[in-house]
Motif scaffolding. Sequence first.
Motif, PDB file in Angstrom:
ATOM      1  N   ILE A 164     -46.272 -25.337   0.934  1.00  0.00           N
ATOM      2  CA  ILE A 164     -47.083 -25.974   1.975  1.00  0.00           C
ATOM      3  C   ILE A 164     -47.581 -27.326   1.492  1.00  0.00           C
ATOM      4  N   LYS A 165     -48.079 -27.368   0.255  1.00  0.00           N
ATOM      5  CA  LYS A 165     -48.595 -28.619  -0.309  1.00  0.00           C
ATOM      6  C   LYS A 165     -47.492 -29.674  -0.395  1.00  0.00           C
ATOM      7  N   ILE A 166     -46.334 -29.281  -0.884  1.00  0.00           N
ATOM      8  CA  ILE A 166     -45.207 -30.216  -1.017  1.00  0.00           C
ATOM      9  C   ILE A 166     -44.798 -30.756   0.349  1.00  0.00           C
ATOM     10  N   LYS A 167     -44.687 -29.864   1.323  1.00  0.00           N
ATOM     11  CA  LYS A 167     -44.270 -30.290   2.671  1.00  0.00           C
ATOM     12  C   LYS A 167     -45.292 -31.253   3.280  1.00  0.00           C
ATOM     13  N   LYS A 168     -46.581 -30.933   3.137  1.00  0.00           N
ATOM     14  CA  LYS A 168     -47.623 -31.813   3.675  1.00  0.00           C
ATOM     15  C   LYS A 168     -47.594 -33.179   2.966  1.00  0.00           C
ATOM     16  N   ASP A 169     -47.410 -33.168   1.646  1.00  0.00           N
ATOM     17  CA  ASP A 169     -47.320 -34.423   0.898  1.00  0.00           C
ATOM     18  C   ASP A 169     -46.136 -35.260   1.370  1.00  0.00           C
ATOM     19  N   ASN A 170     -44.992 -34.600   1.601  1.00  0.00           N
ATOM     20  CA  ASN A 170     -43.797 -35.307   2.089  1.00  0.00           C
ATOM     21  C   ASN A 170     -44.048 -35.932   3.455  1.00  0.00           C
ATOM     22  N   ILE A 171     -44.680 -35.183   4.333  1.00  0.00           N
ATOM     23  CA  ILE A 171     -44.971 -35.694   5.680  1.00  0.00           C
ATOM     24  C   ILE A 171     -45.914 -36.884   5.612  1.00  0.00           C
ATOM     25  N   ASN A 172     -46.923 -36.794   4.760  1.00  0.00           N
ATOM     26  CA  ASN A 172     -47.854 -37.921   4.597  1.00  0.00           C
ATOM     27  C   ASN A 172     -47.148 -39.155   4.046  1.00  0.00           C
ATOM     28  N   LYS A 173     -46.241 -38.942   3.095  1.00  0.00           N
ATOM     29  CA  LYS A 173     -45.487 -40.064   2.519  1.00  0.00           C
ATOM     30  C   LYS A 173     -44.618 -40.720   3.597  1.00  0.00           C
ATOM     31  N   ILE A 174     -43.953 -39.915   4.401  1.00  0.00           N
ATOM     32  CA  ILE A 174     -43.105 -40.451   5.468  1.00  0.00           C
ATOM     33  C   ILE A 174     -43.957 -41.196   6.490  1.00  0.00           C
ATOM     34  N   ASN A 175     -45.134 -40.686   6.808  1.00  0.00           N
ATOM     35  CA  ASN A 175     -46.024 -41.399   7.735  1.00  0.00           C
ATOM     36  C   ASN A 175     -46.391 -42.777   7.191  1.00  0.00           C
ATOM     37  N   GLU A 176     -46.659 -42.862   5.899  1.00  0.00           N
ATOM     38  CA  GLU A 176     -46.966 -44.164   5.291  1.00  0.00           C
ATOM     39  C   GLU A 176     -45.771 -45.098   5.406  1.00  0.00           C
ATOM     40  N   GLU A 177     -44.581 -44.572   5.159  1.00  0.00           N
ATOM     41  CA  GLU A 177     -43.370 -45.382   5.263  1.00  0.00           C
ATOM     42  C   GLU A 177     -43.135 -45.847   6.698  1.00  0.00           C
ATOM     43  N   LEU A 178     -43.355 -44.964   7.653  1.00  0.00           N
ATOM     44  CA  LEU A 178     -43.183 -45.333   9.061  1.00  0.00           C
ATOM     45  C   LEU A 178     -44.201 -46.388   9.481  1.00  0.00           C
ATOM     46  N   ASN A 179     -45.417 -46.273   8.976  1.00  0.00           N
ATOM     47  CA  ASN A 179     -46.439 -47.285   9.272  1.00  0.00           C
ATOM     48  C   ASN A 179     -46.045 -48.647   8.716  1.00  0.00           C
ATOM     49  N   LEU A 180     -45.474 -48.665   7.518  1.00  0.00           N
ATOM     50  CA  LEU A 180     -44.999 -49.922   6.930  1.00  0.00           C
ATOM     51  C   LEU A 180     -43.879 -50.515   7.784  1.00  0.00           C
ATOM     52  N   ILE A 181     -42.943 -49.691   8.198  1.00  0.00           N
ATOM     53  CA  ILE A 181     -41.830 -50.165   9.030  1.00  0.00           C
ATOM     54  C   ILE A 181     -42.353 -50.725  10.345  1.00  0.00           C
ATOM     55  N   SER A 182     -43.278 -50.037  10.958  1.00  0.00           N
ATOM     56  CA  SER A 182     -43.874 -50.508  12.208  1.00  0.00           C
ATOM     57  C   SER A 182     -44.538 -51.859  12.014  1.00  0.00           C
ATOM     58  N   SER A 183     -45.239 -52.006  10.914  1.00  0.00           N
ATOM     59  CA  SER A 183     -45.906 -53.271  10.601  1.00  0.00           C
ATOM     60  C   SER A 183     -44.888 -54.400  10.425  1.00  0.00           C
ATOM     61  N   LEU A 184     -43.799 -54.107   9.745  1.00  0.00           N
ATOM     62  CA  LEU A 184     -42.754 -55.117   9.549  1.00  0.00           C
ATOM     63  C   LEU A 184     -42.109 -55.504  10.878  1.00  0.00           C
ATOM     64  N   VAL A 210     -36.219 -44.190   3.635  1.00  0.00           N
ATOM     65  CA  VAL A 210     -36.949 -43.010   4.123  1.00  0.00           C
ATOM     66  C   VAL A 210     -36.089 -41.753   3.977  1.00  0.00           C
ATOM     67  N   GLU A 211     -36.644 -40.741   3.321  1.00  0.00           N
ATOM     68  CA  GLU A 211     -35.966 -39.444   3.198  1.00  0.00           C
ATOM     69  C   GLU A 211     -36.457 -38.550   4.327  1.00  0.00           C
ATOM     70  N   ILE A 212     -35.886 -38.749   5.489  1.00  0.00           N
ATOM     71  CA  ILE A 212     -36.380 -38.112   6.714  1.00  0.00           C
ATOM     72  C   ILE A 212     -36.091 -36.613   6.749  1.00  0.00           C
ATOM     73  N   LYS A 213     -35.172 -36.134   5.951  1.00  0.00           N
ATOM     74  CA  LYS A 213     -34.859 -34.696   5.964  1.00  0.00           C
ATOM     75  C   LYS A 213     -36.082 -33.854   5.603  1.00  0.00           C
ATOM     76  N   ASN A 214     -37.068 -34.471   4.958  1.00  0.00           N
ATOM     77  CA  ASN A 214     -38.295 -33.768   4.602  1.00  0.00           C
ATOM     78  C   ASN A 214     -39.390 -33.949   5.651  1.00  0.00           C
ATOM     79  N   GLY A 215     -39.042 -34.565   6.764  1.00  0.00           N
ATOM     80  CA  GLY A 215     -40.045 -34.883   7.773  1.00  0.00           C
ATOM     81  C   GLY A 215     -40.029 -33.938   8.955  1.00  0.00           C
ATOM     82  N   THR A 216     -40.806 -34.335   9.961  1.00  0.00           N
ATOM     83  CA  THR A 216     -40.908 -33.549  11.191  1.00  0.00           C
ATOM     84  C   THR A 216     -39.959 -34.118  12.243  1.00  0.00           C
TER      85      THR A 216
END
Length: 137
Positions: free
Chosen positions: A66-86, A102-108
């Motif tokens: 659960i912790k790993i999955k939540k950490d991965n999702i948070n990391k992907i959210n940060e990456e998506l926010n950076l992409i949106s900003s760019l 982005v390693e999206i396979k670990n995302g939602t």
Amino acid sequence: MEKVLKLDSNNKEAKNIIYIINSYEASKKYFEEGNLNGAEEEINKIPSEYSKYNIKDKVDNLKEDIKIKKDNINKINEELNLISSLIDKKEFKKASEEIGKVEIKNGTKDQEEKLEVYKNTVNEEIKKTELEEKKKK
């Protein structure tokens, strides 16, 4: 445990073990469905006595998953926010580079869809820019 409870309906240990197992199973089900908040909520209901029983490793492993999955999702959210900003800054080539990282396979599913929209937007804008440059030449 149910047989124990039939013989002694006040057996606290049997009740506790059943509660631990039921909470673990509910948490596991939520995790498999992608409901991390539900999984975390259920796993946190498990009393610390679980560590005395054979289920200890399963509970600990699920907590870590659960912790790993939540950490991965948070990391992907940060990456998506950076992409949106760019994209907002019209830095499409940088956005394209970040999309590739982005390693999206670990995302939602939502994250996958958002990344796909960003890919399409960036690719369209890069093509427009290339066409404009060709027209200028």
